[in-house]
Design a protein around this motif. Structure first.
Motif, PDB file in Angstrom:
ATOM      1  N   LYS A 296      -2.710  10.727   7.348  1.00  0.00           N
ATOM      2  CA  LYS A 296      -3.883  10.765   6.469  1.00  0.00           C
ATOM      3  C   LYS A 296      -3.483  10.730   5.008  1.00  0.00           C
ATOM      4  O   LYS A 296      -4.163  10.122   4.170  1.00  0.00           O
ATOM      5  CB  LYS A 296      -4.689  12.029   6.765  1.00  0.00           C
ATOM      6  N   ALA A 297      -2.359  11.385   4.684  1.00  0.00           N
ATOM      7  CA  ALA A 297      -1.877  11.342   3.299  1.00  0.00           C
ATOM      8  C   ALA A 297      -1.464   9.933   2.908  1.00  0.00           C
ATOM      9  O   ALA A 297      -1.721   9.491   1.774  1.00  0.00           O
ATOM     10  CB  ALA A 297      -0.710  12.318   3.139  1.00  0.00           C
ATOM     11  N   TYR A 298      -0.846   9.206   3.838  1.00  0.00           N
ATOM     12  CA  TYR A 298      -0.502   7.802   3.560  1.00  0.00           C
ATOM     13  C   TYR A 298      -1.758   6.959   3.336  1.00  0.00           C
ATOM     14  O   TYR A 298      -1.782   6.064   2.493  1.00  0.00           O
ATOM     15  CB  TYR A 298       0.310   7.233   4.715  1.00  0.00           C
ATOM     16  N   GLU A 299      -2.808   7.231   4.094  1.00  0.00           N
ATOM     17  CA  GLU A 299      -4.039   6.447   3.961  1.00  0.00           C
ATOM     18  C   GLU A 299      -4.732   6.710   2.627  1.00  0.00           C
ATOM     19  O   GLU A 299      -5.436   5.828   2.104  1.00  0.00           O
ATOM     20  CB  GLU A 299      -4.985   6.777   5.118  1.00  0.00           C
ATOM     21  N   ARG A 300      -4.572   7.909   2.095  1.00  0.00           N
ATOM     22  CA  ARG A 300      -5.212   8.220   0.804  1.00  0.00           C
ATOM     23  C   ARG A 300      -4.485   7.614  -0.384  1.00  0.00           C
ATOM     24  O   ARG A 300      -5.021   7.600  -1.494  1.00  0.00           O
ATOM     25  CB  ARG A 300      -5.298   9.740   0.631  1.00  0.00           C
ATOM     26  N   CYS A 301      -3.257   7.120  -0.174  1.00  0.00           N
ATOM     27  CA  CYS A 301      -2.499   6.524  -1.276  1.00  0.00           C
ATOM     28  C   CYS A 301      -3.131   5.200  -1.685  1.00  0.00           C
ATOM     29  O   CYS A 301      -3.622   4.427  -0.850  1.00  0.00           O
ATOM     30  CB  CYS A 301      -1.050   6.315  -0.879  1.00  0.00           C
ATOM     31  N   ALA A 302      -3.104   4.925  -3.001  1.00  0.00           N
ATOM     32  CA  ALA A 302      -3.746   3.712  -3.523  1.00  0.00           C
ATOM     33  C   ALA A 302      -2.919   2.471  -3.235  1.00  0.00           C
ATOM     34  O   ALA A 302      -3.469   1.408  -2.937  1.00  0.00           O
ATOM     35  CB  ALA A 302      -3.984   3.852  -5.034  1.00  0.00           C
ATOM     36  N   THR A 303      -1.610   2.554  -3.328  1.00  0.00           N
ATOM     37  CA  THR A 303      -0.743   1.398  -3.110  1.00  0.00           C
ATOM     38  C   THR A 303       0.325   1.735  -2.080  1.00  0.00           C
ATOM     39  O   THR A 303       0.578   2.918  -1.772  1.00  0.00           O
ATOM     40  CB  THR A 303      -0.074   0.964  -4.418  1.00  0.00           C
ATOM     41  N   SER A 304       0.975   0.685  -1.577  1.00  0.00           N
ATOM     42  CA  SER A 304       2.052   0.867  -0.623  1.00  0.00           C
ATOM     43  C   SER A 304       3.260   1.515  -1.279  1.00  0.00           C
ATOM     44  O   SER A 304       3.973   2.295  -0.651  1.00  0.00           O
ATOM     45  CB  SER A 304       2.448  -0.486  -0.020  1.00  0.00           C
ATOM     46  N   GLN A 305       3.504   1.204  -2.560  1.00  0.00           N
ATOM     47  CA  GLN A 305       4.628   1.807  -3.260  1.00  0.00           C
ATOM     48  C   GLN A 305       4.425   3.309  -3.421  1.00  0.00           C
ATOM     49  O   GLN A 305       5.359   4.109  -3.255  1.00  0.00           O
ATOM     50  CB  GLN A 305       4.787   1.144  -4.627  1.00  0.00           C
TER      51      GLN A 305
END
Length: 472
Positions: A414-423
């Protein structure tokens, strides 16, 4: 009271077609019996009278009689008589028609019963065919399973030697090494079948596989050629000193020719007694040098080849023709080596099938590091730690640091999904602190970008062939 009798008579001399009829008009009461009419003929009693009366009745000429009679007297009896006559004449036809109907009904029932019988017979045949088909499929499946079992059993090391035939060239058998080979195959080799044949290549040994089910023979890709030391040295000289280009007798050219004739791309060259031959040549050279120094004439020619030349020629044959080689000193060693090759050829399919990988990658099957998780969920945190420790150089402190920030893989996703970009997602764990030690000696460091990227690739990549160390 006597009823009136009316008589129809005819004279023979009369020319009329109908007789004269006398009619009495006396009425009939309820107590009186009905009048009876009698038809009689004065002349010959033949069929003319009946036919005439029938024609009169059918053509409705009875109306003339009704005009002169009282109503209900004559008409009733004549109608009744006509009905009797008609019934008498039409009765046989009705019976015949009824009999035909009964016969047709019986035939219809018979045809129906025949059709039902044929239908039952067809269904019975269909059931029999279905039963036979199922039995045939079952027998075929059983035979296929038995054949598969037999094939697998024939590939095992204990049974595979029975399905290999060794063909030995006759010229090899006539030598000392050949007799040793035959003895090894027939006795020490566990009864390996062999044949003595005239091979297209001198001193060649070839191998044949036998199908355990059909007993059909097929050539193996392996073969062995035994060469004497003197013949081998001559070929090496042609290969090393350029004479192979002139007469085509170099070692590489000779190996390609053998591979074609023997249908064996995997060829092994066995050189017999090369060490003894080289020792003899060395002694001969020393004798020649001593003679030259003493001034003795003759034998001043020196040999150009040496062990380095031999090794060079063998390496060239191995690189250019994919030919292996063995330098053996005694006939016993040659026989033992050929027996080893025979076993290797027999066991090759079993080892090839065993070493075949089902996937392009594999995980270790060791279960020593497994984590037990009960129905209540106890052990999931330890399992999460173990999953993070799959990465190299990741210890207990690093796993605890990640699990402290994200207690479960779902929270990390879920934390990865909340990130704006892949970087940003790739560097999400880079600044997570890692505490090492306690008290005054305690230290803190970060997870770092490299491990953070690896964990991100592990949990988000959709490419199964992507390297986990690939830089993003």
């Amino acid at each position: 009271m006597r009823t009136a009798v009316h008589t129809i008579s005819s004279d023979e001399e009369s020319n009329d077609s109908l007789p004269d009829i006398g009619v009495s008009r006396k009425p009939i009461t309820a107590q009186e019996e009905p009048e009876t009419f009698t038809l009689s003929s004065d002349g010959e009693e033949d069929k003319n009278c009946h036919e005439t009366l029938n024609s009169v009745v059918r053509e409705n000429e009875i109306e003339d009689l009704q005009d002169v009679c009282e109503p209900g007297s004559l008409s009733y009896h004549i109608e009744d008589s006509s009905h009797i006559l008609e019934e008498d004449h039409t009765g046989p036809h009705t019976k015949k028609r009824k009999s035909e109907e009964v016969r047709n009904e019986k035939e219809a029932k018979k045809r129906k019963r025949e059709e039902e019988r044929k239908e039952k017979e067809a269904k019975r045949k269909q059931r029999e065919e279905e039963r036979q088909r199922r039995a045939a499929e079952k027998a075929e499946a059983k035979a296929a399973k038995e054949a598969e079992r037999t094939s697998k059993r024939a590939l095992k090391p204990g049974e595979c030697m029975k399905y290999v035939v060794v063909e030995v060239d006759r010229r090899l058998v006539e030598t000392v090494a050949g007799s040793q080979v035959v003895g090894q195959l027939g006795q020490d080799g566990g009864g390996v079948r062999y044949r003595v044949v005239d091979a297209p290549v001198p001193a060649a040994v070839t191998f044949i596989r036998v199908n355990p089910l059909t007993l059909q023979e097929s050539w193996a890709e392996e073969a062995v050629v035994v060469m004497g030391a003197e013949e081998f040295v001559e070929v090496v000289e042609d290969q090393i000193y350029g004479r192979a280009l002139m007469d085509g007798r170099g070692l590489c050219h000779l190996c390609r020719t053998w591979q074609t004739k023997l249908h064996a791309p995997r060829l092994t060259l066995v050189v017999a007694g090369i060490d003894e031959y080289l020792k003899g040549q060395k002694s001969k050279k020393q004798h020649q040098v001593r003679s030259a120094l003493l001034g003795v004439h003759g034998g001043c020619a020196y040999e150009h080849y040496n062990r380095i030349d031999i090794e060079t020629a063998l390496v060239m044959a191995q690189l250019e023709c994919d030919v292996n080689h063995r330098l053996l000193s005694s006939p016993e060693k040659i026989a033992t080596f050929i027996l080893q090759v025979t076993k290797a050829v027999a066991e090759a399919p079993f080892k090839r099938e065993r070493n075949e990988a089902l996937f392009s990658w594999y995980a270790e099957g060791s279960s020593s590091g497994g984590v037990r998780v009960d129905k209540g969920g106890v052990g999931l945190l330890k399992l999460w730690h173990q999953q993070l420790r799959q990465f190299s150089l990741v210890g207990v402190e690093v796993a605890q640091a990640v699990a402290r920030e994200y207690p479960a893989p779902r929270t990390l996703m879920k934390a990865y999904e909340r990130c704006a970009t892949s970087q940003e997602a790739a560097l999400l764990l880079a600044d997570v602190p890692i505490r090492r030690g306690t008290g005054v000696l305690a230290s803190t460091r970060r997870i770092g970008p490299e491990l953070s990227k690896k964990i991100h690739i592990l949990f988000t990549s959709t490419d199964p062939d992507q390297s986990i160390s690939q830089k993003t």
